[in-house]
Design an enzyme around this catalytic site. Structure first.
Site, PDB file in Angstrom:
ATOM      1  N   VAL B  53       0.828  -1.210   0.000  1.00  0.00           N
ATOM      2  CA  VAL B  53       0.000   0.000   0.000  1.00  0.00           C
ATOM      3  C   VAL B  53       0.863   1.261   0.000  1.00  0.00           C
ATOM      4  O   VAL B  53       0.624   2.189  -0.779  1.00  0.00           O
ATOM      5  CB  VAL B  53      -0.966   0.002   1.209  1.00  0.00           C
ATOM      6  CG1 VAL B  53      -1.799   1.273   1.219  1.00  0.00           C
ATOM      7  CG2 VAL B  53      -1.881  -1.225   1.151  1.00  0.00           C
ATOM      8  N   LYS B 145      -7.456  -1.375   9.675  1.00  0.00           N
ATOM      9  CA  LYS B 145      -8.765  -1.829  10.172  1.00  0.00           C
ATOM     10  C   LYS B 145      -8.678  -2.491  11.534  1.00  0.00           C
ATOM     11  O   LYS B 145      -9.460  -2.188  12.432  1.00  0.00           O
ATOM     12  CB  LYS B 145      -9.367  -2.802   9.166  1.00  0.00           C
ATOM     13  CG  LYS B 145     -10.503  -3.639   9.686  1.00  0.00           C
ATOM     14  CD  LYS B 145     -10.465  -4.991   9.016  1.00  0.00           C
ATOM     15  CE  LYS B 145      -9.167  -5.700   9.345  1.00  0.00           C
ATOM     16  NZ  LYS B 145      -8.686  -6.587   8.299  1.00  0.00           N
ATOM     17  N   ILE B 182     -13.798   1.217  -1.654  1.00  0.00           N
ATOM     18  CA  ILE B 182     -15.153   1.802  -1.606  1.00  0.00           C
ATOM     19  C   ILE B 182     -15.130   2.974  -0.624  1.00  0.00           C
ATOM     20  O   ILE B 182     -14.726   2.805   0.515  1.00  0.00           O
ATOM     21  CB  ILE B 182     -16.198   0.777  -1.122  1.00  0.00           C
ATOM     22  CG1 ILE B 182     -16.127  -0.501  -1.960  1.00  0.00           C
ATOM     23  CG2 ILE B 182     -17.596   1.381  -1.162  1.00  0.00           C
ATOM     24  CD1 ILE B 182     -17.106  -1.582  -1.512  1.00  0.00           C
ATOM     25  N   GLY B 233      -3.824 -15.438  -3.863  1.00  0.00           N
ATOM     26  CA  GLY B 233      -3.424 -14.415  -2.900  1.00  0.00           C
ATOM     27  C   GLY B 233      -4.589 -13.738  -2.195  1.00  0.00           C
ATOM     28  O   GLY B 233      -4.413 -12.732  -1.521  1.00  0.00           O
ATOM     29  N   GLU B 236      -5.016 -15.503   3.391  1.00  0.00           N
ATOM     30  CA  GLU B 236      -3.746 -15.518   4.126  1.00  0.00           C
ATOM     31  C   GLU B 236      -3.283 -16.968   4.321  1.00  0.00           C
ATOM     32  O   GLU B 236      -4.063 -17.904   4.116  1.00  0.00           O
ATOM     33  CB  GLU B 236      -3.936 -14.888   5.515  1.00  0.00           C
ATOM     34  CG  GLU B 236      -4.499 -13.487   5.518  1.00  0.00           C
ATOM     35  CD  GLU B 236      -3.506 -12.451   4.998  1.00  0.00           C
ATOM     36  OE1 GLU B 236      -2.295 -12.641   5.195  1.00  0.00           O
ATOM     37  OE2 GLU B 236      -3.958 -11.466   4.381  1.00  0.00           O
ATOM     38  N   LYS B 251     -14.652  -5.047  10.634  1.00  0.00           N
ATOM     39  CA  LYS B 251     -15.160  -3.982   9.773  1.00  0.00           C
ATOM     40  C   LYS B 251     -16.571  -3.583  10.180  1.00  0.00           C
ATOM     41  O   LYS B 251     -16.924  -2.404  10.176  1.00  0.00           O
ATOM     42  CB  LYS B 251     -15.140  -4.449   8.318  1.00  0.00           C
ATOM     43  CG  LYS B 251     -13.726  -4.641   7.774  1.00  0.00           C
ATOM     44  CD  LYS B 251     -13.759  -5.353   6.429  1.00  0.00           C
ATOM     45  CE  LYS B 251     -12.344  -5.604   5.923  1.00  0.00           C
ATOM     46  NZ  LYS B 251     -12.315  -6.629   4.866  1.00  0.00           N
TER      47      LYS B 251
END
Lengths: 469, 469
Positions: B53, B145, B182, B233, B236, B251
């Site tokens: 990221v 998160k 989103i 992928g 995990e 979430k």
């Protein structure tokens, strides 16, 4: 919900009358210190238009006054509502201290009003109200799609002039103007700034989606489905703007400016409505595992230098989320480099969805949020009056020897490659129908092929074609 | 795209080195005058985490530097990227002037850094980085998160303390933390402020949606679908957090705080993963015209005073848009008083979707946008560890006389009303299956009924039940 309702019960009764903004306090910037006596940011708004949407805004702001004060630290006063006929009874309760007036001047010349909410509609008086409000340094919130589509450039220019050299920029917000309850404007203004949009495809007219859904699901004819849409208030007395695709085209123009930064004359966007769509198309669409939707589409070519757009009925395969959007619901699908594919679904019209979007705009402004109305600017992007797509082509014909040969030759001459061919059992050899789907090709080739096909002695009437999404 | 690329070509080369913020210039507020020499708002950010990221953020900001300067009037410098091992090669190019470091202190103690972007993950060091950054008056953007779900209250408290009495509020943004690409966080923070959310239902874990989609469409077994998810992928090495529903629950907790203003301990939310879902369930779901999705659901009761929530596989009817969301895509459906029903669909994870959300946050902060991280506060809303719904109940049994009688009596005793009963042709009388759907009823009643059914001599193993959306 419970807790907020409780908060309202505790303090709502006195929320409005306490909300009077001190005279001379204008739009409070984010960092402006709130008056020490109250610790709240004051805001004084006037609403122009006391109909469906205007009433909804007053209702929501009244219901949420305690929340807005308590959680958002903002005290909103609605000081005036301007209507055509001040004596007409209204279906909403005016907040205490709010004046109803039929004199727009009393708002435009009132220095204490910092935000004007235009929900009167139309493109003449409303234009005057918006431009004069901006020039007077008042923020504007509007739900007026037609006006923005018509005068986007002028509004932008006026705003730029007003804000040149200003520190506290005058704000112009229009969330309700496209797809009423879907926050698509703000999303394009803020969540795609770091991204490059490559295509927008939207169900952006509720009336036509209601009609097409009923033709697909209920087996209604176009005429019957339109009748039902009118009965339920989804269609205007003159439904031309809706069923002709023109309302969708206005919205598409605004979305194109937001997503691609290009300012296209509405009239340049090819536009076909739903009046030619028949029950037969839904039969074939089902065979092809999909349905028919009226879409506004704008897309970049592969080189990213040309953009095309159209409003048209489209064949939408079942696996595309847009195929599941039924009734008067709207949906906008955005394809982009980073986010890949996003879809935003919601109510496209109606009192509370539209009013909610206006309220979101009002709250953003009153909290000192700033926004760039049209952040993208694509001066080197060229609009082309053509587009590439796979197509669905429905041909009415008299059955005779040599049709497939003619078809193959004409399509081949025009560079159109057939992907599939479907024909339901023929009932009447003198009036039958078949459907061809093509590989991706320029619409011009399809048009040329259709002209040639229509000139054969077996083709009946005009050929109907639509893009495949 | 074309125009923006051209702009980049013209001025991108020098964008970064020109972007050095004057020392001592802190977070520029919306109304703060830009330095007269440049007319641009300067911003100096540091990124903690140089992986997937972090690299995506650097790439996007580099690519968009000219646009951000030209259109958003903002000049962003990435002055430092903090990583675990500064000597490790990176898959992205560092902007000129940017230092790579493994010393977090060099960022936390650097007064010229106004915004810290935390994309290192984890809940220990990341927590320290975020809290200390806020305390140092630095804005924070995070994609974390797990940390927010765990320490939401502490973060909120820290932010409140830091901002008490501050005019230029320190900003905390976390768009990437839930459903990567989103913009659901911003949407709940700004477009539902005037609305009352009554229910949230979301496909908020990409891995499980990928698995379930492949079970539905490709007829794969759970084990094979999981294997494919791992190979691509999406899962995990230890997929427990995903397939057990725990990632979705984290979430959901964050979404509940945003949508309803309630702060629920994650462990209190009933959570069932997808490990018990079998191919048989997809057969029956098809018969019932729908499919199976892992959903996080939170809903108010009719009185609006109690809220329930759960993570569970659910039967989703075909006409619900969520049923069409396949693969690793995420979607959040929000039901509310004004907007009725809205759905937001997009990529839930991945380098560029997640990085794009971080970039949107960074751009908002750098433009002086303010936001209230958790604007709703529902102190009187009660969380109840139960919920009402229609249910799908799958029962494995030995065929014998009296089953329907037992079933009818037990359900009747437990207040469960049968809506439909389905049974595929029995192949093995000693190991067969049938499915019951119920009218809406409290889950407690269903649980009690299942316990009693499991005690009969014809019921095999544990009964599987899931809510109907």
């Amino acid at each position: 919900m419970a807790a907020r309702l409780l908060l309202l019960a505790l303090s709502c009764a006195s929320a409005w009358q306490m909300g009077t903004a001190p005279m001379g306090v204008r739009r409070p910037a984010a960092s402006a210190p709130a008056p020490a006596t109250m610790g709240l940011r004051p805001a004084n708004i006037a609403i122009v238009g006391g109909g469906t949407v205007g009433g909804g805004i007053v209702e929501i702001l009244s219901r949420k006054a305690a929340f807005v004060r308590g959680q958002l630290n903002t005290d909103i006063t609605i000081s005036k509502v301007c209507v055509r006929d001040a004596s007409k009874p209204r279906d909403f309760q005016l907040p205490e201290g709010c004046t109803i007036t039929d004199e727009i001047e009393s708002i435009l010349s009132d220095d204490s009003v910092d935000t004007v909410v235009e929900v009167m509609g139309g493109t003449t008086l409303a234009k005057d109200v918006i431009l004069r409000s901006l020039k007077a340094g008042k923020n504007v919130v509007t739900a007026n799609k037609a006006l923005i589509a018509q005068d986007l450039t002028l509004i932008q220019k006026t705003l730029d002039e007003v804000n040149a050299g200003r520190e506290d920029k005058v704000q112009f917000r229009f969330e309700a103007a496209v797809c009423g309850g879907i926050p698509i404007i703000r999303t394009l203004q803020s969540d795609f700034l770091g991204d490059d949009v490559t295509q927008i495809s939207g169900i952006i007219n509720g009336c036509t989606n209601f009609i097409l859904s009923n033709m697909a699901g209920g087996g209604l004819t176009y005429a019957d489905a339109l009748k039902e849409a009118s009965a339920l208030g989804y269609a205007e007395a003159d439904p031309t703007l809706d069923v002709g695709g023109f309302d969708a085209r206005s919205k598409l123009r605004i979305l194109m400016k937001l997503a691609f930064g290009i300012d296209v004359d509405e009239d340049e966007i090819p536009c076909r409505g739903i009046t030619e769509v028949t029950s037969t198309d839904f039969e074939y669409a089902k065979l092809l595992v999909g349905t028919v939707k009226l879409l506004g589409v704008a897309k970049l070519d592969k080189g990213g230098k040309k953009i095309s757009a159209f409003v048209s009925p489209c064949f939408v395969p079942t696996q595309n989320t847009l195929s599941s959007i039924s009734g008067a619901t709207n949906a906008v699908q955005v394809s982009s480099t980073s986010l890949q594919q996003s879809v935003f679904v919601g109510q496209g019209a109606g009192r509370y969805p539209t009013a909610n979007s206006c309220v979101s705009d009002i709250l953003a402004i009153c909290q000192g949020q700033t926004s760039v109305p049209f952040p993208k600017e694509a001066s080197n992007l060229q609009f082309v009056n053509s587009f590439e797509s796979a197509f669905y082509i429905r041909i009415r014909f008299r059955d005779r020897v040599g049709i497939t040969f003619d078809l193959g030759q004409i399509f081949s001459d025009c560079g159109v490659s057939i992907y599939s061919m479907l024909q339901n059992p023929i009932k009447d050899r003198d009036d039958a129908m078949f459907v061809v789907t093509t590989d991706p090709v320029d619409v011009t080739n399809v048009k040329t092929a259709c002209v040639k096909l229509e000139a054969t002695d077996w083709c009946i009437g005009e050929i109907f074609y639509m893009p495949v999404l």
